[in-house]
Enzyme design. Structure first.
Site, PDB file in Angstrom:
ATOM      1  N   LYS A 109      39.698  62.488  32.445  1.00 45.33           N
ATOM      2  CA  LYS A 109      40.390  61.231  32.725  1.00 45.33           C
ATOM      3  C   LYS A 109      41.872  61.540  32.851  1.00 45.33           C
ATOM      4  O   LYS A 109      42.374  62.478  32.214  1.00 45.33           O
ATOM      5  CB  LYS A 109      40.184  60.251  31.561  1.00 45.33           C
ATOM      6  CG  LYS A 109      40.521  58.832  31.904  1.00 45.33           C
ATOM      7  CD  LYS A 109      39.372  58.190  32.616  1.00 45.33           C
ATOM      8  CE  LYS A 109      39.634  56.751  32.976  1.00 45.33           C
ATOM      9  NZ  LYS A 109      38.504  56.184  33.703  1.00 45.33           N
ATOM     10  N   GLY A 209      32.846  38.079  35.002  1.00 46.54           N
ATOM     11  CA  GLY A 209      33.772  38.819  35.868  1.00 46.54           C
ATOM     12  C   GLY A 209      33.353  38.774  37.320  1.00 46.54           C
ATOM     13  O   GLY A 209      32.216  39.123  37.659  1.00 46.54           O
ATOM     14  N   GLY A 211      35.326  40.248  39.738  1.00 49.00           N
ATOM     15  CA  GLY A 211      36.247  41.186  40.385  1.00 49.00           C
ATOM     16  C   GLY A 211      35.472  42.030  41.389  1.00 49.00           C
ATOM     17  O   GLY A 211      34.486  41.587  41.974  1.00 49.00           O
ATOM     18  N   VAL A 213      33.399  44.702  41.095  1.00 52.73           N
ATOM     19  CA  VAL A 213      31.980  44.949  40.815  1.00 52.73           C
ATOM     20  C   VAL A 213      31.217  43.630  40.731  1.00 52.73           C
ATOM     21  O   VAL A 213      30.160  43.455  41.357  1.00 52.73           O
ATOM     22  CB  VAL A 213      31.816  45.750  39.493  1.00 52.73           C
ATOM     23  CG1 VAL A 213      30.348  45.920  39.141  1.00 52.73           C
ATOM     24  CG2 VAL A 213      32.498  47.101  39.602  1.00 52.73           C
ATOM     25  N   TYR A 215      31.813  40.715  41.962  1.00 52.28           N
ATOM     26  CA  TYR A 215      31.684  40.046  43.265  1.00 52.28           C
ATOM     27  C   TYR A 215      30.490  40.610  44.050  1.00 52.28           C
ATOM     28  O   TYR A 215      29.623  39.871  44.517  1.00 52.28           O
ATOM     29  CB  TYR A 215      32.989  40.238  44.056  1.00 52.28           C
ATOM     30  CG  TYR A 215      32.892  39.808  45.494  1.00 52.28           C
ATOM     31  CD1 TYR A 215      32.955  38.464  45.849  1.00 52.28           C
ATOM     32  CD2 TYR A 215      32.723  40.753  46.522  1.00 52.28           C
ATOM     33  CE1 TYR A 215      32.850  38.065  47.180  1.00 52.28           C
ATOM     34  CE2 TYR A 215      32.618  40.371  47.837  1.00 52.28           C
ATOM     35  CZ  TYR A 215      32.680  39.025  48.175  1.00 52.28           C
ATOM     36  OH  TYR A 215      32.564  38.643  49.487  1.00 52.28           O
TER      37      TYR A 215
HETATM   38  P1  NAD Z   1      38.323  44.169  38.528  1.00 53.45           P
HETATM   39  O1  NAD Z   1      39.659  44.203  37.872  1.00 53.45           O
HETATM   40  O2  NAD Z   1      38.243  44.129  39.999  1.00 53.45           O
HETATM   41  O3  NAD Z   1      37.480  42.925  37.978  1.00 53.45           O
HETATM   42  C1  NAD Z   1      37.500  42.484  36.672  1.00 53.45           C
HETATM   43  C2  NAD Z   1      37.431  40.960  36.726  1.00 53.45           C
HETATM   44  O4  NAD Z   1      37.292  40.478  35.405  1.00 53.45           O
HETATM   45  C3  NAD Z   1      38.691  40.327  37.303  1.00 53.45           C
HETATM   46  O5  NAD Z   1      38.315  39.423  38.328  1.00 53.45           O
HETATM   47  C4  NAD Z   1      39.316  39.605  36.111  1.00 53.45           C
HETATM   48  O6  NAD Z   1      39.996  38.417  36.469  1.00 53.45           O
HETATM   49  C5  NAD Z   1      38.081  39.307  35.280  1.00 53.45           C
HETATM   50  N1  NAD Z   1      38.332  39.046  33.883  1.00 53.45           N
HETATM   51  C6  NAD Z   1      39.256  39.579  33.072  1.00 53.45           C
HETATM   52  N2  NAD Z   1      39.163  39.061  31.840  1.00 53.45           N
HETATM   53  C7  NAD Z   1      38.123  38.217  31.868  1.00 53.45           C
HETATM   54  C8  NAD Z   1      37.508  37.377  30.897  1.00 53.45           C
HETATM   55  N3  NAD Z   1      37.966  37.300  29.649  1.00 53.45           N
HETATM   56  N4  NAD Z   1      36.432  36.635  31.258  1.00 53.45           N
HETATM   57  C9  NAD Z   1      35.980  36.676  32.525  1.00 53.45           C
HETATM   58  N5  NAD Z   1      36.521  37.447  33.495  1.00 53.45           N
HETATM   59  C10 NAD Z   1      37.587  38.197  33.164  1.00 53.45           C
HETATM   60  O7  NAD Z   1      37.534  45.420  37.929  1.00 53.45           O
HETATM   61  P2  NAD Z   1      36.173  46.055  38.471  1.00 53.45           P
HETATM   62  O8  NAD Z   1      36.500  47.241  39.281  1.00 53.45           O
HETATM   63  O9  NAD Z   1      35.314  44.996  39.021  1.00 53.45           O
HETATM   64  O10 NAD Z   1      35.558  46.605  37.117  1.00 53.45           O
HETATM   65  C11 NAD Z   1      34.911  45.729  36.209  1.00 53.45           C
HETATM   66  C12 NAD Z   1      34.368  46.544  35.046  1.00 53.45           C
HETATM   67  O11 NAD Z   1      33.467  47.523  35.546  1.00 53.45           O
HETATM   68  C13 NAD Z   1      35.428  47.320  34.263  1.00 53.45           C
HETATM   69  O12 NAD Z   1      35.004  47.414  32.919  1.00 53.45           O
HETATM   70  C14 NAD Z   1      35.373  48.688  34.903  1.00 53.45           C
HETATM   71  O13 NAD Z   1      35.858  49.688  34.028  1.00 53.45           O
HETATM   72  C15 NAD Z   1      33.882  48.816  35.141  1.00 53.45           C
HETATM   73  N6  NAD Z   1      33.525  49.774  36.180  1.00 53.45           N
HETATM   74  C16 NAD Z   1      33.972  49.610  37.449  1.00 53.45           C
HETATM   75  C17 NAD Z   1      33.596  50.519  38.420  1.00 53.45           C
HETATM   76  C18 NAD Z   1      34.028  50.354  39.856  1.00 53.45           C
HETATM   77  O14 NAD Z   1      33.456  51.016  40.727  1.00 53.45           O
HETATM   78  N7  NAD Z   1      34.980  49.484  40.156  1.00 53.45           N
HETATM   79  C19 NAD Z   1      32.770  51.609  38.098  1.00 53.45           C
HETATM   80  C20 NAD Z   1      32.301  51.741  36.783  1.00 53.45           C
HETATM   81  C21 NAD Z   1      32.688  50.813  35.828  1.00 53.45           C
END
Ligand code: NAD
Length: 392
Positions: A109, A209, A211, A213, A215
Site C-alpha cells: 500500500k 453507499g 458511490g 462500487v 452505483y
Molecule cells: P466512493 O467514495 O466512490 O463511494 C463511497 C460512497 O459512500 C460515497 O457515495 C459516499 O457519499 C458514501 N458514504 C459515505 N459515508 C456514508 C454513510 N455514512 N452512509 C452511506 N453512504 C456513505 O468509494 P468506492 O470506490 O465506491 O468504494 C466503496 C468501498 O468499497 C470502500 O470501502 C472501498 O475501499 C471499497 N472498495 C472499492 C473498490 C473499487 O474498485 N472502487 C475495490 C475494493 C474495495
C-alpha cells in the site's frame, strides 16, 4: 530525548491521545522495527521530495506471490501516526486479498500525505513515479481513495511499475465496475449456499453507499430483478439511482434496520460493530466495502446470529483482479472471466467454514495463509536455472 525523537515515537504510538499515554510512550516507546516485524512487513519506505512537496510512505507487506501491488491513497491525514497505521494495516490486507483471489502479486500500500482536492500536480506524481521506479518493480502502484487513473498516467511517465492507467491509453481504467461485478458473483454464491438458488428476483438488498462500487452494484441488482433499498450521504447519488433504475431510497441512519435478505456495505469501514449488529434484519452480509468488521469477533457474532458473512477482501477482489490483468494484457472480456472466479472462491470459503465449523472470516484467512505458505515453500531449495542471476 530530542524533539525529533519525541515526534517519531508519537508517530508509532498505538494510542497517543492522553497526556498520560503520551508520556508513557516517551519512556516506553513502540519501536518501528518491532511493529513492522509483528505485522510481517518486508519493507517500509519513506519518500520525501521538498521541491514537489512529496511525502509518501510505501509499505511492502509480502512479495511471496509476486511483486507487491497496492493502491496509492492520497489523504490529508491529521497526523503522521494515522498515515503510518493506515499504510501498515492496508498493505497486510492486500496480501490476503491477492492470496485468496489466486493472483500472482503480493501485498502493498502507498499513502501520499496531502489533499487530493488542492495538492495534486504533475511534478508531485512524476517525482513519486521516479521513487517507485527505484524500488525496481518490488512495488506496483494503482489508484485508490484520492487518486485516479489520470494520476497513474503521470506516474507511468516515469516508471512501468503502475497499473490502472486509463483504458484509452491501454490500461484497465477505473476498477469499480469489476469490483461490483465480482461482488455480484459472490452474492450469488452466498444465495446458493444458503437457499440452494441464486434467483435474484426472489431476494432483496439494502445497499449502503451509492458511490463508484455501490452505483454499479445497484444497477446490476436492479437489472437482475431484485428489490433494492439504497442510502448515501450524497442525496444526488441516491436520486440518480432512484430515477435511473427504480431503487428505493432509505435514510442513512435506517439502513441497518431494513428488512432485506442481503445487507451490502459499499461505503465505509467498520460498519459491522457492536451498535449495528443487533439492528441487522438481514440473513447475509455481502458487499464491496473494505474492512467491514470492526473486529474479527464480530464476524463470529454474525455467524452466531445465523447471518452469513462473505469475507470482504474475498468478495471485493474484482477490482484487484481487473488491475492485475494489465500486467499480462488487459481486455474487458478477460477481466470479466477472471472476476467470475469470485463465485467459486466464496463457495470454497463457505464450504470450508461449514465443514470445519469455523466462522467464514477464519475460513478465508486459513485458505489465504495456506496458499502463502505453500508458495513460499516453492522458493526453496535454491535452483540455479530457475533463479535470476546473482551478482556480488
Ligand atoms: P466512493 O467514495 O466512490 O463511494 C463511497 C460512497 O459512500 C460515497 O457515495 C459516499 O457519499 C458514501 N458514504 C459515505 N459515508 C456514508 C454513510 N455514512 N452512509 C452511506 N453512504 C456513505 O468509494 P468506492 O470506490 O465506491 O468504494 C466503496 C468501498 O468499497 C470502500 O470501502 C472501498 O475501499 C471499497 N472498495 C472499492 C473498490 C473499487 O474498485 N472502487 C475495490 C475494493 C474495495
Amino acid at each position: 530525548m530530542q524533539a525529533r525523537d519525541v515526534h517519531e515515537w508519537h508517530l508509532l504510538a498505538p494510542l497517543p491521545y492522553t497526556p498520560r499515554g503520551r508520556w508513557l510512550l516517551l519512556v516506553n516507546p513502540m519501536n518501528l522495527f518491532e511493529t513492522v516485524s509483528r505485522l510481517g512487513h518486508e519493507q517500509v519506505v519513506f519518500f520525501q521530495h521538498r521541491e514537489s512537496a512529496l511525502r509518501c510512505v510505501i509499505a511492502i507487506h509480502s512479495t511471496v506471490l509476486g511483486p507487491a501491488l497496492g493502491g496509492l491513497r492520497m489523504w490529508p491525514y491529521a497526523n503522521e501516526a494515522d498515515a503510518v497505521r493506515d499504510v501498515l494495516r492496508h498493505s497486510k490486507d492486500m496480501t490476503y486479498k491477492a492470496a485468496i483471489a489466486g493472483l500472482d502479486v503480493g501485498g502493498a500500500k502507498g499513502i501520499l500525505i496531502g489533499n487530493p482536492e488542492t495538492d495534486k500536480n504533475e511534478a508531485l506524481f512524476r517525482s513519486l513515479g521516479r521513487f517507485i521506479h527505484s524500488l525496481g518493480g518490488r512495488y506496483i502502484a494503482s489508484e485508490d481513495v484520492g487518486t485516479s487513473s489520470d494520476d497513474m498516467e503521470l506516474i507511468r511517465l516515469e516508471t512501468p511499475h503502475v497499473v490502472g492507467v486509463p483504458e484509452a491509453n491501454g490500461g484497465s481504467g477505473d476498477p469499480s465496475r469489476a469490483t461490483a461485478l465480482g461482488t455480484l458473483h459472490g452474492i450469488r454464491a452466498c444465495l446458493e449456499f444458503k437457499y440452494g438458488h441464486a434467483d435474484l428476483r426472489r431476494v432483496s438488498f439494502a445497499v449502503q453507499g451509492a458511490g463508484q462500487v455501490g452505483y454499479h452494484l445497484v444497477k446490476l441488482l436492479r437489472a437482475a430483478g431484485s428489490k433494492v433499498f439504497v442510502t448515501d450521504i450524497a442525496e444526488d447519488r441516491i436520486e440518480h439511482l432512484v430515477d435511473e433504475c427504480g431503487a428505493e431510497a432509505v435514510p442513512m441512519s435506517q439502513i441497518y434496520d431494513v428488512e432485506a435478505t442481503v445487507f451490502s456495505p459499499c461505503a465505509l469501514s467498520a460498519i459491522i460493530n457492536e451498535d449495528t449488529v443487533p439492528r441487522l434484519r438481514c440473513e447475509i452480509v455481502a458487499g464491496g466495502a473494505n474492512n467491514q468488521l470492526e473486529s474479527e469477533e464480530l464476524g463470529t457474532e454474525l455467524e452466531r446470529r445465523g447471518i452469513l458473512y462473505a469475507p470482504d477482501y474475498a468478495i471485493n477482489a474484482g477490482g484487484l483482479m481487473n488491475s492485475t490483468l494489465e500486467l499480462h494484457g488487459y481486455t474487458e472480456a478477460r477481466a470479466d472471466r477472471r472476476v467470475a472466479r469470485i463465485h467459486d472462491i466464496i463457495t470454497r470459503i463457505l464450504r470450508l467454514g461449514a465443514q470445519e465449523k469455523i466462522p467464514t472470516w477464519q475460513a478465508a484467512k486459513q485458505l489465504a495463509e495456506l496458499r502463502l505458505t505453500a508458495i513460499s515453500q516453492t522458493k526453496l531449495p535454491y535452483l540455479a536455472s530457475a533463479s535470476p542471476p546473482r551478482t556480488f
